[in-house]
Design a protein around this motif. Structure first.
Motif, PDB file in Angstrom:
ATOM      1  N   VAL A 438       0.841  -1.206   0.000  1.00  0.00           N
ATOM      2  CA  VAL A 438       0.000   0.000   0.000  1.00  0.00           C
ATOM      3  C   VAL A 438       0.872   1.250   0.000  1.00  0.00           C
ATOM      4  N   GLN A 439       1.918   1.256   0.821  1.00  0.00           N
ATOM      5  CA  GLN A 439       2.817   2.413   0.852  1.00  0.00           C
ATOM      6  C   GLN A 439       3.439   2.671  -0.519  1.00  0.00           C
ATOM      7  N   ILE A 440       3.883   1.614  -1.170  1.00  0.00           N
ATOM      8  CA  ILE A 440       4.507   1.776  -2.487  1.00  0.00           C
ATOM      9  C   ILE A 440       3.486   2.282  -3.495  1.00  0.00           C
ATOM     10  N   LEU A 708       9.201   7.675   3.549  1.00  0.00           N
ATOM     11  CA  LEU A 708       8.427   6.803   4.435  1.00  0.00           C
ATOM     12  C   LEU A 708       8.304   5.396   3.851  1.00  0.00           C
ATOM     13  N   ALA A 709       8.165   5.317   2.519  1.00  0.00           N
ATOM     14  CA  ALA A 709       8.089   3.994   1.893  1.00  0.00           C
ATOM     15  C   ALA A 709       9.405   3.230   2.054  1.00  0.00           C
ATOM     16  N   ILE A 710      10.523   3.948   1.969  1.00  0.00           N
ATOM     17  CA  ILE A 710      11.834   3.297   2.180  1.00  0.00           C
ATOM     18  C   ILE A 710      11.911   2.721   3.585  1.00  0.00           C
ATOM     19  N   TYR A 714      12.301  -1.236   4.324  1.00  0.00           N
ATOM     20  CA  TYR A 714      13.443  -1.682   5.129  1.00  0.00           C
ATOM     21  C   TYR A 714      12.964  -2.431   6.371  1.00  0.00           C
ATOM     22  N   GLY A 715      11.947  -1.891   7.030  1.00  0.00           N
ATOM     23  CA  GLY A 715      11.454  -2.527   8.250  1.00  0.00           C
ATOM     24  C   GLY A 715      10.936  -3.924   8.000  1.00  0.00           C
ATOM     25  N   VAL A 716      10.172  -4.093   6.940  1.00  0.00           N
ATOM     26  CA  VAL A 716       9.602  -5.408   6.645  1.00  0.00           C
ATOM     27  C   VAL A 716      10.688  -6.405   6.265  1.00  0.00           C
ATOM     28  N   ILE A 717      11.632  -5.984   5.412  1.00  0.00           N
ATOM     29  CA  ILE A 717      12.682  -6.913   4.986  1.00  0.00           C
ATOM     30  C   ILE A 717      13.591  -7.260   6.164  1.00  0.00           C
ATOM     31  N   ALA A 718      13.930  -6.251   6.981  1.00  0.00           N
ATOM     32  CA  ALA A 718      14.784  -6.528   8.146  1.00  0.00           C
ATOM     33  C   ALA A 718      14.080  -7.470   9.112  1.00  0.00           C
ATOM     34  N   TYR A 719      12.806  -7.255   9.338  1.00  0.00           N
ATOM     35  CA  TYR A 719      12.055  -8.127  10.240  1.00  0.00           C
ATOM     36  C   TYR A 719      11.953  -9.531   9.662  1.00  0.00           C
ATOM     37  N   SER A 720      11.753  -9.603   8.346  1.00  0.00           N
ATOM     38  CA  SER A 720      11.657 -10.910   7.701  1.00  0.00           C
ATOM     39  C   SER A 720      12.963 -11.684   7.839  1.00  0.00           C
ATOM     40  N   VAL A 721      14.096 -10.994   7.666  1.00  0.00           N
ATOM     41  CA  VAL A 721      15.401 -11.650   7.805  1.00  0.00           C
ATOM     42  C   VAL A 721      15.586 -12.149   9.231  1.00  0.00           C
ATOM     43  N   ALA A 722      15.193 -11.309  10.211  1.00  0.00           N
ATOM     44  CA  ALA A 722      15.329 -11.722  11.606  1.00  0.00           C
ATOM     45  C   ALA A 722      14.485 -12.951  11.906  1.00  0.00           C
ATOM     46  N   ILE A 794      11.640   0.769  -7.954  1.00  0.00           N
ATOM     47  CA  ILE A 794      12.347  -0.519  -7.957  1.00  0.00           C
ATOM     48  C   ILE A 794      13.743  -0.355  -7.347  1.00  0.00           C
ATOM     49  N   ALA A 795      14.425   0.743  -7.743  1.00  0.00           N
ATOM     50  CA  ALA A 795      15.755   0.989  -7.184  1.00  0.00           C
ATOM     51  C   ALA A 795      15.682   1.212  -5.677  1.00  0.00           C
ATOM     52  N   VAL A 796      14.646   1.934  -5.241  1.00  0.00           N
ATOM     53  CA  VAL A 796      14.469   2.187  -3.814  1.00  0.00           C
ATOM     54  C   VAL A 796      14.212   0.878  -3.073  1.00  0.00           C
ATOM     55  N   ALA A 797      13.395   0.010  -3.650  1.00  0.00           N
ATOM     56  CA  ALA A 797      13.107  -1.273  -3.017  1.00  0.00           C
ATOM     57  C   ALA A 797      14.375  -2.097  -2.879  1.00  0.00           C
ATOM     58  N   LEU A 798      15.195  -2.113  -3.920  1.00  0.00           N
ATOM     59  CA  LEU A 798      16.449  -2.859  -3.850  1.00  0.00           C
ATOM     60  C   LEU A 798      17.388  -2.261  -2.810  1.00  0.00           C
ATOM     61  N   ALA A 799      17.452  -0.912  -2.783  1.00  0.00           N
ATOM     62  CA  ALA A 799      18.332  -0.266  -1.808  1.00  0.00           C
ATOM     63  C   ALA A 799      17.862  -0.521  -0.390  1.00  0.00           C
ATOM     64  N   ALA A 800      16.534  -0.468  -0.169  1.00  0.00           N
ATOM     65  CA  ALA A 800      15.999  -0.703   1.168  1.00  0.00           C
ATOM     66  C   ALA A 800      16.221  -2.139   1.617  1.00  0.00           C
ATOM     67  N   GLY A 801      16.245  -3.066   0.659  1.00  0.00           N
ATOM     68  CA  GLY A 801      16.473  -4.466   1.000  1.00  0.00           C
ATOM     69  C   GLY A 801      17.929  -4.855   1.041  1.00  0.00           C
ATOM     70  N   ALA A 802      18.823  -3.956   0.601  1.00  0.00           N
ATOM     71  CA  ALA A 802      20.240  -4.311   0.504  1.00  0.00           C
ATOM     72  C   ALA A 802      20.869  -4.533   1.875  1.00  0.00           C
ATOM     73  N   ILE A 803      20.541  -3.653   2.843  1.00  0.00           N
ATOM     74  CA  ILE A 803      21.163  -3.784   4.172  1.00  0.00           C
ATOM     75  C   ILE A 803      20.715  -5.070   4.866  1.00  0.00           C
ATOM     76  N   PRO A 804      19.418  -5.361   4.914  1.00  0.00           N
ATOM     77  CA  PRO A 804      19.022  -6.658   5.493  1.00  0.00           C
ATOM     78  C   PRO A 804      19.605  -7.838   4.726  1.00  0.00           C
ATOM     79  N   ALA A 805      19.720  -7.701   3.399  1.00  0.00           N
ATOM     80  CA  ALA A 805      20.285  -8.795   2.607  1.00  0.00           C
ATOM     81  C   ALA A 805      21.749  -9.022   2.965  1.00  0.00           C
TER      82      ALA A 805
END
Length: 818
Positions: A438-440, A708-710, A714-722, A794-805
């Motif tokens: 929804v945010q995206i 805010l979307a970033i 990031y929060g969802v991907i980081a939580y998912s990794v945890a 798409i670039a923002v999504a990849l960047a936000a997921g890069a740190i948890p990855a």
């Protein structure tokens, strides 16, 4: 019940204090969303919702003539006809905007004013705070009423000013009253508010109660004039009369006038418009677009807060399961969780009001100068009530999903020791994924809107307006007293002024025109071409009408394509001459040389034929967004006005010329002040103020939404990794490479962004209707804008997921499985 609420509030505050990082992030997110909404609402409330400072304002209407379906100003005799023959209106007052010299006491000052019918204040139902106003059929021709601003600035709020005389255009006038501070009467055109300064004083009309022209000649008698339209008219509907009834009567009267005066009135109609629509109609859509934009920001903020609360509530599932097992009912659990969300929302609202206060000041500073009542925007009771309502809705909106999710869990599984602490299960993961999508989607809608407006504004700034705006100074000079009394005196003074300016060091050239292109008054007239059949009045062509000095075209950088410029020998005793623009020549003499052709103003055969001596390039007199219109130029030596707009070309910064020019004119006559000195670039920029304002704000809101979307991604991907640490460790132990882990994590970010982008593209289809009237040179479905925004997300999504990855790739299988 009250004790339960107190207990819930106390528990909620303690719980939030134990998680300072979570609380801070949630409060900042909500403060940005709620504060942006409060700031924009404060503007909408001040501009459009507050009551007008007129008695029974809903009964006030504007009356305009129409030609070819377009609203136009009224001619004096037509105003008289409407005033005397309409029965649905209880009073009709004419208005003419003018600019006057205010002298005596302090330095001479150029002041915007209005000449109005004597019943102007009666029609509006407005009363002064000092003295009295003039009234219908009881107006001293030498009276003047001051605005609150002028009274404060020029006369120090002197309450004894009533009865005092002041000098206006070299003529003594008696101050009769001062209007209250909230009596705001903007400069009105048929198309809405103009860029002109709002009037700061009002004087009564001349003969037959007709407002004066800017010459302010007390001997003017325009009552029989059916040719020159310069009047606005405001009226009051009679008690019981409706707008539809008034329009029907006006339509019938317009037909009768066309039959009675076929030469002048054939093809002319008339219409009435409610005062709010006249004053604010052009602002309604831009302000609603801004309100929609900040609503999108608030939606993203709510989704972000809901995601944070969902993660926090999931970590408390065992705690809640224990409470349920001990006898607490689910309704009490939901109420407790909603109480926490409301405490967060109220905290965010408190911080949001500080954001709104700062943002309101910024909005007022960057907004176009011609927005009525914008300076009155503030954090008042209405804004506080709106903010409270938004806060309640926001608290429920982002709190209901986590509360419902946690309270409906399976009690047995939540208490089961095998249920990993903090694990969310598939339902929690899906809920957070939906919130991020929804945010995206909302961010995409905002970014597409911002991109379209930015491209539109950029296109506008690159439009060739037909003049060279570089190193060009402009200012106004309006004559008063003996200098304005007779045409020869006007010509002599303006020629002396131009000679004095050209003699100054650093001046390359100078010229003048009655009005500047782009943002000035749009004078137009009908004309007749020699040798062509005379069309009916309704079909007679019209053109913009400009009166200029010799060297005006050279100074402005308007190319002379054929023939010659005006010369000093083109006097009233010489043959009448004219210069035409490319558009007019192309329309009337396609493929021919217009030099030597003759045209005549209007249909009156007594008007002289003007021989065309020159052809110049087109100028966008109505602004960069409007196509060039046909223009007819006349030399000021054959039709001298008492006011002119000067243009001065300099080799460098033209602002440095203002003091020497002011001094040179003062040496000629110290009672003739210059006003509105600015560069031509600034003059053009003022015409772009509204699109610049819109693109800046929507761009800022789009950037905020992206930020805010970033955070959400990031929060969802980081939580998912945890949550998937053990799974990732097992995969690694079974031989999965780091690139496999990277792909696993980034795929989730890309999947969420893809779902949000698809939903956002579908929602963006609504932009076609909303932004259609706000764009120039770009369509609401512009593929470049959409492609850039999609690539950015798409670039923002990849960047936000890069740190948890990266964190996932560093997981050591043995340690994680221990």
């Amino acid at each position: 019940m009250f004790s339960d609420l107190t207990q819930d509030l106390s528990y909620a505050v303690r719980s939030l204090r134990r998680a300072p990082a979570f609380t801070a992030v949630a409060l900042v997110t909500l403060a940005l969303g709620i504060g942006a909404n409060a700031a924009i609402f404060s503007v909408i409330n001040a501009v459009m919702l507050r009551p007008l400072a007129y008695r029974d304002a809903d009964r006030l209407v504007f009356l305009w003539s129409t030609s070819h379906g377009q609203p136009t100003a009224l001619v004096p005799q037509r105003l008289i006809d409407f005033r005397e023959r309409l029965t649905t209106l209880d009073g009709l007052a004419g208005i003419a905007h003018l600019s006057v010299n205010l002298t005596g006491g302090a330095e001479p000052e150029r002041v915007a004013g209005s000449s109005v019918s004597s019943n102007f204040f009666d029609v509006l139902g407005a009363r002064p705070i000092v003295g009295d106003v003039f009234h219908a059929n009881h107006a001293d021709p030498d009276a003047v009423v001051l605005s609150h601003g002028l009274w404060t600035r020029r006369f120090g709020s002197d309450r004894g000013i009533a009865g005092r005389t002041i000098a206006i255009n070299g003529r003594s006038r008696r101050v009769t009253g001062v209007m209250p501070v909230d009596f705001a009467w903007p400069a009105i055109t048929a198309r809405g508010s103009s860029n002109a300064q709002p009037p700061e004083l009002w004087i009564p009309g001349a003969s037959h109660d007709i407002p004066r022209t800017p010459s302010d000649d007390p001997n003017q008698n325009l009552s029989a004039d059916r040719r020159v339209g310069f009047l606005r008219a405001v009226g009051r509907l009679k008690a019981g009369a409706t707008l539809a009834q008034a329009q029907a009567e006006i339509d019938a009267l317009a037909l009768r006038l066309a039959a009675e005066h076929p030469r002048e009135d054939e093809g002319l109609g008339a219409y009435v418009q409610p005062i709010r629509e006249q004053l604010f109609g052009a602002l309604r859509r831009p302000l609603l677009i801004l309100m929609g934009a900040v609503a999108c920001v608030l939606a993203i903020a709510c989704a972000n807060a809901a995601g944070l609360l969902l993660g926090r509530a999931t970590a408390r599932r065992r705690e809640i399961a224990v409470r349920l097992a001990l006898g607490a009912n689910r309704r009490r659990i939901v109420r407790q969780l909603l109480t926490e969300s409301m405490v967060l929302a109220l905290g965010g609202a408190a911080a949001g009001l500080l954001v709104a206060w700062w943002a309101r000041s910024t909005l007022v500073a960057i907004a176009p100068a011609n927005v009525p009542r914008l300076g009155d925007a503030g954090i008042d009771g209405s804004v506080l009530a709106f903010t409270l309502g938004v806060t309640i809705v926001t608290g429920i909106a982002f709190g209901i999903v986590p509360a419902w999710h946690v309270s409906t869990g399976a009690l047995t599984s939540d208490l089961n020791d095998g249920y990993t602490r903090g694990s969310s299960g598939p339902r929690g993961a899906r809920a957070r994924d939906v919130l991020v999508a929804v945010q995206i989607a909302v961010a995409l809608v905002l970014l597409v809107g911002a991109g379209l407006l930015l491209r539109s504004f950029t296109t506008l700034t690159r439009v060739d307006v037909g003049i060279d705006t570089r190193n060009l100074l402009t200012f106004d000079l309006v004559l008063s007293g003996p200098r304005a009394a007779a045409p020869p005196a006007r010509i002599a003074f303006y020629n002396d002024t131009l000679d004095a300016i050209r003699a100054l060091p650093g001046v390359r050239n100078a010229g003048a025109a009655v009005t500047l292109p782009i943002g000035g008054d749009e004078y137009g007239l009908q004309y007749t071409v020699e040798g062509q059949p005379v069309p009916s009045p309704a079909e007679q062509p019209s053109a913009g009408f400009q009166i200029v000095t010799p060297s005006y075209f050279t100074t402005m950088g308007i190319p002379l394509l054929n023939g010659r410029d005006f010369q000093s020998s083109d006097t009233s005793d010489a043959q009448p001459v004219a210069i035409v623009s490319e558009s007019l020549a192309r329309r009337e003499w396609p493929g021919e040389n217009p030099i030597g052709k003759r045209v005549r103003v209007g249909r009156d055969e007594s008007n002289p034929w003007m021989t065309i001596v020159g052809l110049v390039g087109d100028v966008r007199h109505q602004g960069p967004a409007a196509a060039p219109r046909p223009e007819l130029y006349q030399p000021f030596t054959q039709n001298p006005f008492s006011w002119m707009a000067f243009v001065v070309r300099a080799p460098g910064d033209p602002r440095s010329l203002v003091p020497p020019i002011r001094a040179a004119i003062a040496r000629l006559d110290a009672t003739q002040p210059i006003s509105r000195a600015s560069t031509m670039e600034e003059h053009v920029e003022r015409s772009l103020a509204r699109p610049h304002f819109m693109s800046t704000l929507i761009g800022a809101f789009g950037s905020l939404a992206l930020l805010l979307a970033i955070v959400g991604i990031y929060g969802v991907i980081a939580y998912s990794v945890a949550q998937r640490t053990r799974e990732i460790a097992i995969r690694s132990a079974l031989g999965a490479r780091r690139s496999d882990v990277l792909r696993l994590v980034l795929f989730k970010a890309l999947w969420l962004s893809a779902v949000g982008i698809v939903a956002g593209l579908a929602a963006s289809a609504a932009l076609t209707g909303v932004l259609a009237g706000q764009l120039f040179g770009v369509t609401p479905t512009d593929p470049v804008t959409y492609a850039v925004v999609v690539a950015l997300l798409i670039a923002v999504a990849l960047a936000a997921g890069a740190i948890p990855a990266a964190r996932a790739m560093r997981i050591e299988a043995a340690i994680a499985l221990k």
